[in-house]
Design an enzyme around this catalytic site. Structure first.
Site, PDB file in Angstrom:
ATOM      1  N   HIS A   1      -3.150  -5.733 -42.240  1.00 19.60           N
ATOM      2  CA  HIS A   1      -4.254  -6.065 -43.137  1.00 19.60           C
ATOM      3  C   HIS A   1      -4.455  -7.573 -43.122  1.00 19.60           C
ATOM      4  O   HIS A   1      -3.486  -8.320 -43.037  1.00 19.60           O
ATOM      5  CB  HIS A   1      -3.940  -5.587 -44.568  1.00 19.60           C
ATOM      6  CG  HIS A   1      -5.152  -5.517 -45.426  1.00 19.60           C
ATOM      7  ND1 HIS A   1      -5.645  -6.608 -46.100  1.00 19.60           N
ATOM      8  CD2 HIS A   1      -5.994  -4.485 -45.695  1.00 19.60           C
ATOM      9  CE1 HIS A   1      -6.734  -6.235 -46.749  1.00 19.60           C
ATOM     10  NE2 HIS A   1      -6.976  -4.960 -46.527  1.00 19.60           N
TER      11      HIS A   1
ATOM     12  N   ASP B   1      -5.531   3.163 -45.481  1.00 23.35           N
ATOM     13  CA  ASP B   1      -6.050   4.218 -44.617  1.00 23.35           C
ATOM     14  C   ASP B   1      -4.963   5.073 -43.989  1.00 23.35           C
ATOM     15  O   ASP B   1      -5.256   6.110 -43.410  1.00 23.35           O
ATOM     16  CB  ASP B   1      -6.891   3.593 -43.491  1.00 23.35           C
ATOM     17  CG  ASP B   1      -8.164   2.978 -44.036  1.00 23.35           C
ATOM     18  OD1 ASP B   1      -8.837   3.669 -44.818  1.00 23.35           O
ATOM     19  OD2 ASP B   1      -8.467   1.825 -43.708  1.00 23.35           O
TER      20      ASP B   1
HETATM   21  N1  CMC Z   1      -1.023  -2.670 -34.400  1.00 27.63           N
HETATM   22  C1  CMC Z   1      -0.456  -3.577 -33.566  1.00 27.63           C
HETATM   23  N2  CMC Z   1      -0.558  -4.902 -33.703  1.00 27.63           N
HETATM   24  C2  CMC Z   1      -1.300  -5.359 -34.729  1.00 27.63           C
HETATM   25  C3  CMC Z   1      -1.920  -4.491 -35.650  1.00 27.63           C
HETATM   26  C4  CMC Z   1      -1.758  -3.102 -35.455  1.00 27.63           C
HETATM   27  N3  CMC Z   1      -2.335  -2.239 -36.303  1.00 27.63           N
HETATM   28  N4  CMC Z   1      -2.582  -5.216 -36.579  1.00 27.63           N
HETATM   29  C5  CMC Z   1      -2.376  -6.515 -36.264  1.00 27.63           C
HETATM   30  N5  CMC Z   1      -1.609  -6.599 -35.145  1.00 27.63           N
HETATM   31  C6  CMC Z   1      -1.118  -7.838 -34.522  1.00 27.63           C
HETATM   32  C7  CMC Z   1      -2.237  -8.492 -33.721  1.00 27.63           C
HETATM   33  O1  CMC Z   1      -2.202  -8.088 -32.374  1.00 27.63           O
HETATM   34  C8  CMC Z   1      -1.906  -9.964 -33.906  1.00 27.63           C
HETATM   35  O2  CMC Z   1      -0.895 -10.281 -33.009  1.00 27.63           O
HETATM   36  P1  CMC Z   1      -0.823 -11.788 -32.371  1.00 27.63           P
HETATM   37  O3  CMC Z   1      -0.679 -12.711 -33.543  1.00 27.63           O
HETATM   38  O4  CMC Z   1       0.373 -11.741 -31.480  1.00 27.63           O
HETATM   39  O5  CMC Z   1      -2.126 -11.966 -31.646  1.00 27.63           O
HETATM   40  C9  CMC Z   1      -1.331 -10.059 -35.311  1.00 27.63           C
HETATM   41  O6  CMC Z   1      -0.811  -8.737 -35.588  1.00 27.63           O
HETATM   42  C10 CMC Z   1      -2.349 -10.409 -36.377  1.00 27.63           C
HETATM   43  O7  CMC Z   1      -3.452  -9.513 -36.262  1.00 27.63           O
HETATM   44  P2  CMC Z   1      -4.971  -9.958 -36.369  1.00 27.63           P
HETATM   45  O8  CMC Z   1      -5.835  -8.969 -35.641  1.00 27.63           O
HETATM   46  O9  CMC Z   1      -5.112 -11.389 -35.993  1.00 27.63           O
HETATM   47  O10 CMC Z   1      -5.179  -9.828 -37.935  1.00 27.63           O
HETATM   48  P3  CMC Z   1      -6.531  -9.634 -38.693  1.00 27.63           P
HETATM   49  O11 CMC Z   1      -6.283 -10.071 -40.077  1.00 27.63           O
HETATM   50  O12 CMC Z   1      -7.654 -10.273 -37.954  1.00 27.63           O
HETATM   51  O13 CMC Z   1      -6.779  -8.042 -38.622  1.00 27.63           O
HETATM   52  C11 CMC Z   1      -6.766  -5.748 -39.155  1.00 27.63           C
HETATM   53  C12 CMC Z   1      -6.491  -7.162 -39.647  1.00 27.63           C
HETATM   54  C13 CMC Z   1      -6.717  -4.784 -40.333  1.00 27.63           C
HETATM   55  C14 CMC Z   1      -8.188  -5.658 -38.524  1.00 27.63           C
HETATM   56  C15 CMC Z   1      -5.709  -5.352 -38.090  1.00 27.63           C
HETATM   57  O14 CMC Z   1      -4.412  -5.381 -38.683  1.00 27.63           O
HETATM   58  C16 CMC Z   1      -5.976  -4.003 -37.451  1.00 27.63           C
HETATM   59  O15 CMC Z   1      -6.747  -3.918 -36.479  1.00 27.63           O
HETATM   60  N6  CMC Z   1      -5.358  -2.890 -37.984  1.00 27.63           N
HETATM   61  C17 CMC Z   1      -5.649  -1.576 -37.508  1.00 27.63           C
HETATM   62  C18 CMC Z   1      -6.945  -1.067 -38.112  1.00 27.63           C
HETATM   63  C19 CMC Z   1      -6.808  -0.706 -39.582  1.00 27.63           C
HETATM   64  O16 CMC Z   1      -5.867  -0.034 -39.996  1.00 27.63           O
HETATM   65  N7  CMC Z   1      -7.800  -1.112 -40.389  1.00 27.63           N
HETATM   66  C20 CMC Z   1      -7.845  -0.821 -41.821  1.00 27.63           C
HETATM   67  C21 CMC Z   1      -7.720  -2.060 -42.666  1.00 27.63           C
HETATM   68  S1  CMC Z   1      -7.378  -1.689 -44.381  1.00 27.63           S
HETATM   69  C22 CMC Z   1      -8.748  -0.904 -45.028  1.00 27.63           C
HETATM   70  C23 CMC Z   1     -10.047  -1.551 -44.750  1.00 27.63           C
HETATM   71  O17 CMC Z   1     -10.205  -2.770 -44.841  1.00 27.63           O
HETATM   72  O18 CMC Z   1     -10.985  -0.820 -44.469  1.00 27.63           O
END
Ligand code: CMC
Length: 435
Positions: free
Chosen positions: A309, A367
């Site tokens: 998140h 989720d």
């Molecule tokens: N699986 C594997 N690696 C992950 C995941 C994951 N679910 N989420 C983040 N990472 C890694 C990502 O690769 C990155 O690694 P590095 O720093 O080495 O590049 C690090 O963790 C930080 O991730 P980010 O993408 O820079 O973080 P963000 O804040 O931009 O993204 C997020 C947040 C929710 C989009 C992301 O965690 C994600 O894609 N999760 C899966 C989708 C998901 O479950 N979404 C629902 C969010 S909660 C409800 C809502 O808001 O609707």
């Protein structure tokens, strides 16, 4: 907001410095007030993804992502989920305080008597293909509401804004149930005013005109709780989208539609559907290791859906509550051994012990378990995001209303760091190079 302190920015090149006011809210980090930055320095702030930017001031919801705390109007989500119905929470988000009994009765009455849709909307909905994604229908039908309820679209009138908010909370469940009935070729059921908000939705969704629909209080409570947990989440992507759309003065239904479109994406509300698809793809706990490795592999686009998140760097408090609801629902339905739930718990256990997820502070989010509950309730997976929209609609409209009522509100108009071609001249087509 107090602004007695200042923050100084130093420009090493010109040895200039700029003093910017620091603002404090009632909770959370202070913010540097950048509003005068460009005027005074000719500089823009650069923060794509808004990772360090407070886009507005708001009194509605507070999140402490490090501590895993979520408050609606100051009340902890755990207490609200335990003690309040979704409509009480709607009242709280819209009007700032929990209702007393009379206030709640009045509010429930207003919402109940706005659940029916303009009859012409039935024909509008029937124009969609039956296999359309429910979110595609939602985007169309919610946007179309402004064509049907234009009697109350003066956004400068508090009364009109309030009526639109009530209509949105009341009509979205009817639209979702109609979308489902349409996709399976069954007749729409009209809402019934003698039923509660969730009971009414359950009957419209799962009942049929030939017999009485039997309510199950455990399932009604579970769905009510899911709605409470999804009701608001401060400046998330869809809420920010609603605010940005609304900042131009667009009508509330158009703004809600922009929020629904944003929610649809798999990184946001589409994740609940994606979690279920992922669990089905993993299939068996013996395959978990392989999927964890895929999630960790930078060359593989696969991510563990329902994990991570932007704000929570701790267990999402909503995920804990949904996991508890998941147990209650599966027990009630005799599905304690549901293979998908077992797989989800095993996946969570393995991921939480893995250094990659520990180091990056990736925990299950809201989720991760909501899809399993929704599936047990009988909601098809392509409708999960629509269910999220049903809960979040109140948050969207509360933020929209707060923004419109704010005397400091301006159209949202970000600037950019331009990285394209510098100025150049148009050449005659005959001499242009081939690219
Ligand atoms: N699986 C594997 N690696 C992950 C995941 C994951 N679910 N989420 C983040 N990472 C890694 C990502 O690769 C990155 O690694 P590095 O720093 O080495 O590049 C690090 O963790 C930080 O991730 P980010 O993408 O820079 O973080 P963000 O804040 O931009 O993204 C997020 C947040 C929710 C989009 C992301 O965690 C994600 O894609 N999760 C899966 C989708 C998901 O479950 N979404 C629902 C969010 S909660 C409800 C809502 O808001 O609707």
């Amino acid at each position: 907001m107090n602004n007695k302190r200042h923050y100084t920015l130093n420009d090493d090149n010109s040895s200039s410095s700029y003093s910017l006011p620091l603002l404090s809210g009632s909770l959370g980090p202070d913010v540097v007030d950048m509003r005068s930055l460009y005027r005074e320095s000719g500089l823009f702030a650069f923060d794509p993804g808004f990772t360090s930017t407070a886009s507005c001031a708001s009194k509605i919801t507070y999140i402490d992502g490090e501590a895993g705390i979520l408050l609606y109007r100051g009340y902890p989500i755990e207490q609200l989920a335990e003690s309040c119905s979704f409509l009480e929470v709607c009242y709280l988000l819209l009007y700032g305080d929990l209702p007393n009994e009379d206030e709640l009765d009045g509010f429930v009455h207003r919402v109940t008597y706005h659940t029916l849709l303009h009859d012409q909307l039935n024909y509008f909905l029937k124009g969609f293909r039956r296999d359309a994604h429910p979110m595609a229908i939602m985007v169309g039908v919610v946007g179309a509401l402004s064509a049907f309820y234009h009697d109350a679209l003066d956004i400068n009138s508090q009364e009109d804004r309030d009526l639109s908010a009530i209509r949105i909370i009341a009509k979205i469940p009817t639209i979702i149930a109609m979308t489902y009935k349409y996709s399976i070729g069954l007749p729409f059921l009209f809402p019934r005013n003698d039923l509660g908000y969730v009971e009414n939705f359950m009957r419209m969704m799962f009942g049929n005109p030939c017999e009485e629909y039997r309510q199950n209080p455990v399932l009604v409570r579970a769905l009510d709780r899911i709605l409470v947990l999804h009701a608001d989440h401060e400046q998330n992507a869809s809420t920010s989208t609603v605010r940005l759309a609304g900042s131009s003065g667009a009508n509330p239904y158009a703004c809600l539609t922009s929020g629904i479109a944003c929610l649809w994406g798999p990184a946001h509300g589409g994740a609940n559907e994606a979690v279920l698809n992922m669990l089905q793809e993993i299939g068996d706990s013996s395959n978990i290791g392989q999927y964890i490795e895929k999630a960790k592999d930078k060359n593989d686009p696969f991510r563990l859906m329902g994990f991570g998140h932007r704000v929570y760097k701790n267990y999402d408090p909503r995920a804990k509550l949904i996991r508890q609801t998941c147990h209650e629902v599966l027990d009630e339905l005799g599905l304690k051994d549901d293979p998908l739930f077992k797989l989800a718990m095993e996946l969570e256990r393995i991921a939480l012990e893995d250094d990659y997820f520990i180091d990056k502070k990736l925990y299950p989010n809201v989720d991760f378990y909501s899809g399993i509950v929704l599936k047990a309730l009988g909601v098809p997976s392509n409708m999960f995001t629509a269910m999220f929209a049903m809960g979040r609609s109140v948050g969207w409209i509360a933020h929209w209303d707060e923004m419109i009522a704010d005397p400091e509100q301006k159209i949202g108009r970000p600037r950019q760091l331009y990285t394209g071609e510098p100025r150049r001249n148009v050449e005659p087509i005959a001499v242009r190079k081939h690219h």
